[in-house]
Design a protein around this motif. Sequence first.
Motif, short mmCIF file in Angstrom:
data_model
loop_
_atom_site.label_atom_id
_atom_site.label_comp_id
_atom_site.label_asym_id
_atom_site.label_seq_id
_atom_site.Cartn_x
_atom_site.Cartn_y
_atom_site.Cartn_z
N PHE A 193 0.26 -15.35 -26.68
CA PHE A 193 -0.44 -16.34 -27.52
C PHE A 193 0.51 -16.96 -28.53
O PHE A 193 0.49 -18.17 -28.76
N TRP A 233 2.65 -19.40 -26.79
CA TRP A 233 1.87 -20.60 -26.46
C TRP A 233 1.75 -21.53 -27.66
O TRP A 233 1.88 -22.75 -27.53
N VAL A 234 1.48 -20.96 -28.84
CA VAL A 234 1.36 -21.78 -30.06
C VAL A 234 2.69 -22.45 -30.38
O VAL A 234 2.75 -23.66 -30.68
N ALA A 249 3.37 -25.24 -28.10
CA ALA A 249 2.63 -26.44 -28.48
C ALA A 249 3.37 -27.21 -29.58
O ALA A 249 3.44 -28.45 -29.56
N TRP A 304 2.02 -25.41 -20.10
CA TRP A 304 1.27 -25.16 -21.33
C TRP A 304 -0.23 -25.33 -21.10
O TRP A 304 -1.04 -24.54 -21.59
N LEU A 305 -0.61 -26.37 -20.36
CA LEU A 305 -2.03 -26.59 -20.06
C LEU A 305 -2.60 -25.44 -19.22
O LEU A 305 -3.74 -25.02 -19.44
N ALA A 333 -3.23 -22.69 -21.47
CA ALA A 333 -4.42 -22.96 -22.28
C ALA A 333 -5.69 -22.63 -21.50
O ALA A 333 -6.62 -22.00 -22.04
N GLY A 353 -6.01 -18.93 -21.31
CA GLY A 353 -6.43 -18.35 -22.58
C GLY A 353 -7.93 -18.45 -22.79
O GLY A 353 -8.58 -17.49 -23.24
N VAL A 354 -8.51 -19.59 -22.47
CA VAL A 354 -9.96 -19.76 -22.59
C VAL A 354 -10.69 -18.89 -21.58
O VAL A 354 -11.66 -18.19 -21.90
N THR A 365 -3.42 -34.18 -17.29
CA THR A 365 -4.53 -33.22 -17.26
C THR A 365 -4.79 -32.73 -15.84
O THR A 365 -5.05 -31.53 -15.62
#
Length: 269
Positions: free
Chosen positions: A38, A41-42, A45, A75-76, A79, A82-83, A133
Amino acid sequence: MILSADPAVLCTVVALLAYLGALLPAAPERRWPVQLLFTAWVLHAIVLLAGAGAWAGEGQGLRLGFAPVLSLTIWLVLAVHGVESRFLPLASARRALALAGALAVLLAWVFPGEVRAIAHSRWAPLHWVLGLTSYGLFGAAVLHAILLDTADNRLRHRAPGGGPAGMGNGMPLLKLERLTFRFVEAGFVVLTLALWLGLQSEAEWRWDRKSVLSVLGWATFAALIIGRVWRGWRGRQATRWLYAGSLLLLLAYVGTRFVYEVVLQRPPA
């Protein structure tokens, strides 16, 4: 000395180290690998935002290139993971994602790309956002497909530690399969919108290698969705189509830009 001179470089180095730390083996109950992932990842970003800082400058544009786009795609995917991990167990993906994140950050550091204006029309920024996306959604689908194929292979060969029958990576195989192709369907819708918006902009759209490969990738995903609905494609027959379509999309931008930037060492034609 170079680290203190450029905060973006400092974030890049720390993100890389955090990703590498998350790669280390650990017992499932340990939380520090997830926390490192995490953190990476931050920081990843922040590095991406620093690279996109040209939006706020004169002659608005975006930092483009095979490595920045690949970095944003990874990165996407992280993300999405992570969700998703808040609701579904996919702990076995942690090390693969950490490795992908480390390689993405490193490549974007070595090959930073260039700042290019993309606002040729009112649709161009939205075209790019939707295109990126869709990369992330198909990347998440590929990750799930790999987990699905791995679990299916363990069941076929009765590998030790394969878990209960019908289970893959902590969830039923059928549920993992449905989740995989939900990402495919979502990515297909977003990619369709991106291509449609690209066609609306004559200044942006050209029938070059990128466009042809993108349309071929779109057609492959369309065939996959039709095959699943009408012919009942499942398992490896379906994931092969997913891998093929994703490879075409990867070659469409990342592959062609890699050839220009690294092999030919000149701007795209």
